[in-house]
Write a protein that holds these residues in place. Structure first.
Motif, PDB file in Angstrom:
ATOM      1  N   ASP A   1     -19.248  10.623  10.571  1.00  0.00           N
ATOM      2  CA  ASP A   1     -18.092  10.126   9.818  1.00  0.00           C
ATOM      3  C   ASP A   1     -17.591   8.803  10.384  1.00  0.00           C
ATOM      4  O   ASP A   1     -17.112   7.947   9.647  1.00  0.00           O
ATOM      5  CB  ASP A   1     -16.969  11.167   9.764  1.00  0.00           C
TER       6      ASP A   1
ATOM      7  N   PHE B   1     -19.651   6.329   8.764  1.00  0.00           N
ATOM      8  CA  PHE B   1     -19.258   6.235   7.359  1.00  0.00           C
ATOM      9  C   PHE B   1     -17.991   5.397   7.206  1.00  0.00           C
ATOM     10  O   PHE B   1     -17.908   4.522   6.338  1.00  0.00           O
ATOM     11  CB  PHE B   1     -19.032   7.637   6.768  1.00  0.00           C
ATOM     12  N   VAL B   2     -16.997   5.671   8.072  1.00  0.00           N
ATOM     13  CA  VAL B   2     -15.704   4.995   7.940  1.00  0.00           C
ATOM     14  C   VAL B   2     -15.841   3.483   8.105  1.00  0.00           C
ATOM     15  O   VAL B   2     -15.138   2.712   7.458  1.00  0.00           O
ATOM     16  CB  VAL B   2     -14.655   5.617   8.899  1.00  0.00           C
TER      17      VAL B   2
ATOM     18  N   PHE C   1     -16.759   2.410   4.850  1.00  0.00           N
ATOM     19  CA  PHE C   1     -15.649   2.701   3.948  1.00  0.00           C
ATOM     20  C   PHE C   1     -14.561   1.618   4.027  1.00  0.00           C
ATOM     21  O   PHE C   1     -13.962   1.255   3.018  1.00  0.00           O
ATOM     22  CB  PHE C   1     -15.082   4.086   4.311  1.00  0.00           C
TER      23      PHE C   1
ATOM     24  N   GLU D   1      -7.602   4.959  12.199  1.00  0.00           N
ATOM     25  CA  GLU D   1      -8.594   6.016  12.107  1.00  0.00           C
ATOM     26  C   GLU D   1      -9.803   5.720  12.993  1.00  0.00           C
ATOM     27  O   GLU D   1     -10.333   6.613  13.651  1.00  0.00           O
ATOM     28  CB  GLU D   1      -9.026   6.160  10.644  1.00  0.00           C
TER      29      GLU D   1
ATOM     30  N   TYR E   1     -24.848   7.586   0.996  1.00  0.00           N
ATOM     31  CA  TYR E   1     -23.447   7.472   0.585  1.00  0.00           C
ATOM     32  C   TYR E   1     -22.959   6.029   0.793  1.00  0.00           C
ATOM     33  O   TYR E   1     -22.301   5.451  -0.077  1.00  0.00           O
ATOM     34  CB  TYR E   1     -22.596   8.471   1.387  1.00  0.00           C
TER      35      TYR E   1
ATOM     36  N   ILE F   1     -12.629   9.871  -2.996  1.00  0.00           N
ATOM     37  CA  ILE F   1     -13.137   9.970  -1.623  1.00  0.00           C
ATOM     38  C   ILE F   1     -12.029  10.486  -0.691  1.00  0.00           C
ATOM     39  O   ILE F   1     -12.260  11.383   0.131  1.00  0.00           O
ATOM     40  CB  ILE F   1     -13.672   8.588  -1.157  1.00  0.00           C
ATOM     41  N   GLU F   2     -10.836   9.930  -0.848  1.00  0.00           N
ATOM     42  CA  GLU F   2      -9.713  10.362   0.001  1.00  0.00           C
ATOM     43  C   GLU F   2      -9.249  11.770  -0.372  1.00  0.00           C
ATOM     44  O   GLU F   2      -8.924  12.578   0.507  1.00  0.00           O
ATOM     45  CB  GLU F   2      -8.536   9.380  -0.116  1.00  0.00           C
TER      46      GLU F   2
ATOM     47  N   TYR G   1     -11.175  14.715   1.252  1.00  0.00           N
ATOM     48  CA  TYR G   1     -10.807  15.000   2.644  1.00  0.00           C
ATOM     49  C   TYR G   1      -9.415  15.606   2.737  1.00  0.00           C
ATOM     50  O   TYR G   1      -9.173  16.530   3.515  1.00  0.00           O
ATOM     51  CB  TYR G   1     -10.923  13.737   3.509  1.00  0.00           C
TER      52      TYR G   1
ATOM     53  N   TRP H   1      -6.082  14.293   8.042  1.00  0.00           N
ATOM     54  CA  TRP H   1      -6.253  14.178   6.582  1.00  0.00           C
ATOM     55  C   TRP H   1      -5.425  15.218   5.807  1.00  0.00           C
ATOM     56  O   TRP H   1      -5.192  15.040   4.624  1.00  0.00           O
ATOM     57  CB  TRP H   1      -7.728  14.312   6.205  1.00  0.00           C
TER      58      TRP H   1
ATOM     59  N   GLU I   1     -20.210  13.801  -1.193  1.00  0.00           N
ATOM     60  CA  GLU I   1     -19.370  14.531  -0.230  1.00  0.00           C
ATOM     61  C   GLU I   1     -20.025  15.866   0.163  1.00  0.00           C
ATOM     62  O   GLU I   1     -20.008  16.248   1.329  1.00  0.00           O
ATOM     63  CB  GLU I   1     -17.966  14.758  -0.800  1.00  0.00           C
TER      64      GLU I   1
ATOM     65  N   PHE J   1     -22.800  15.197   2.434  1.00  0.00           N
ATOM     66  CA  PHE J   1     -22.275  14.782   3.739  1.00  0.00           C
ATOM     67  C   PHE J   1     -21.886  15.996   4.577  1.00  0.00           C
ATOM     68  O   PHE J   1     -22.271  16.108   5.741  1.00  0.00           O
ATOM     69  CB  PHE J   1     -21.065  13.854   3.538  1.00  0.00           C
TER      70      PHE J   1
HETATM   71  C1  HMH Z   1     -17.491  11.382   4.133  1.00  0.00           C
HETATM   72  C2  HMH Z   1     -16.059  11.011   4.084  1.00  0.00           C
HETATM   73  N1  HMH Z   1     -15.405  11.130   2.932  1.00  0.00           N
HETATM   74  C3  HMH Z   1     -14.110  10.804   2.837  1.00  0.00           C
HETATM   75  C4  HMH Z   1     -13.429  10.337   3.919  1.00  0.00           C
HETATM   76  C5  HMH Z   1     -11.963  10.031   3.762  1.00  0.00           C
HETATM   77  O1  HMH Z   1     -11.428   9.147   4.598  1.00  0.00           O
HETATM   78  C6  HMH Z   1     -14.151  10.214   5.137  1.00  0.00           C
HETATM   79  N2  HMH Z   1     -13.549   9.781   6.269  1.00  0.00           N
HETATM   80  N3  HMH Z   1     -15.448  10.568   5.177  1.00  0.00           N
END
Ligand code: HMH
Length: 233
Positions: free
Chosen positions: A57, A60-61, A64, A99, A126, A150-151, A154, A179, A221, A224
């Motif tokens: 994650d 990923f962030v 993101f 974060e 993703y 996406i938010e 979580y 979250w 998701e 993931f």
């Molecule tokens: C995979 C994933 N989805 C959503 C969020 C939401 O911030 C995150 N941190 N990671």
């Protein structure tokens, strides 16, 4: 009393997103009530799975952040009522800054070396999908809908781990709070309101694209979560 000849939906005036959430309820639940999330909630979670999630994650962030910045640019380019939108999105970027610091602190506490983390394929897929959404050709309405989705996954997933009756291990409480807290719930609600406002006045074509994009988000998701918990136990 419901006026004659009107369906429940017409009386309640469901928003576009709420209509989709009803229509795709099982898919949404697949992403927000995944076996990994349930294992956190009932306290049976495998910590090695949590560490995998943490490292993946974090990677990923980082992608993101770039995606959310691209949504900010799209909001800024719209000449409609999106002035308030840019501020909402900017506060999201600011929160991602915290974060990233949190991930570093949490990783060191769990003994996860972030520089050694290799992004797994579902995570790469993703991030590739997010990259596609960063293209200037993708409409603001589509991108903000994806951002909300996406938010929201979580928020909904981790709030479930904090509900009354949950047995979340104390070591994972902080992650769930991050979250699952009410403030983040309100933030997701402001994103949802923005997305709904745009979706109400979008063309059928644009609305259809946003719906398909949201379904892709939900699929990503699930994939993931599967990296940390494939549901085989
Ligand atoms: C995979 C994933 N989805 C959503 C969020 C939401 O911030 C995150 N941190 N990671």
């Amino acid at each position: 009393m419901e006026p004659k000849g009107k369906t429940r939906e017409e009386v309640e005036k469901l928003t576009v997103i709420d209509t989709w959430l009803r229509k795709h309820r099982l898919i949404y639940l697949g992403a927000t009530r995944h076996s990994f999330v349930i294992s956190i909630r009932d306290g049976t979670v495998d910590f090695s799975g949590f560490k995998i999630w943490l490292g993946q994650d974090y990677k990923f962030v980082r992608a993101f952040v770039a995606f959310v910045a691209s949504v900010l640019i799209k909001a800024w380019k719209e000449s409609d009522e999106s002035e308030g939108d840019t501020e909402v999105i900017l506060s999201g970027v600011a929160a991602l800054n915290d974060e990233i610091a949190w991930f570093k602190k949490e990783a060191s506490g769990f003994g996860v070396q972030l520089s050694d983390v290799v992004q797994e394929q579902p995570n790469r897929d993703y991030c590739r999908f997010l990259e596609g959404l960063m293209s200037p050709e993708v409409e603001y309405t589509v991108a903000i809908t994806a951002y909300w989705g996406i938010e929201a996954v979580y928020q909904d997933s981790f709030a479930h781990c904090l509900e009354h009756g949950s047995n979340t291990p104390s070591e994972l409480q902080e992650a769930c709070q991050r979250w699952g807290n009410d403030g983040f719930g309100q933030y997701c609600n402001s994103l949802k309101n923005i997305a709904n406002r745009r979706l109400e006045k979008a063309s059928d074509e644009e609305r259809r694209k946003a719906e398909v994009t949201l379904l892709s988000v939900l699929e990503h998701e699930v994939d993931f979560w599967n990296m940390s918990h494939d549901g085989s136990d």
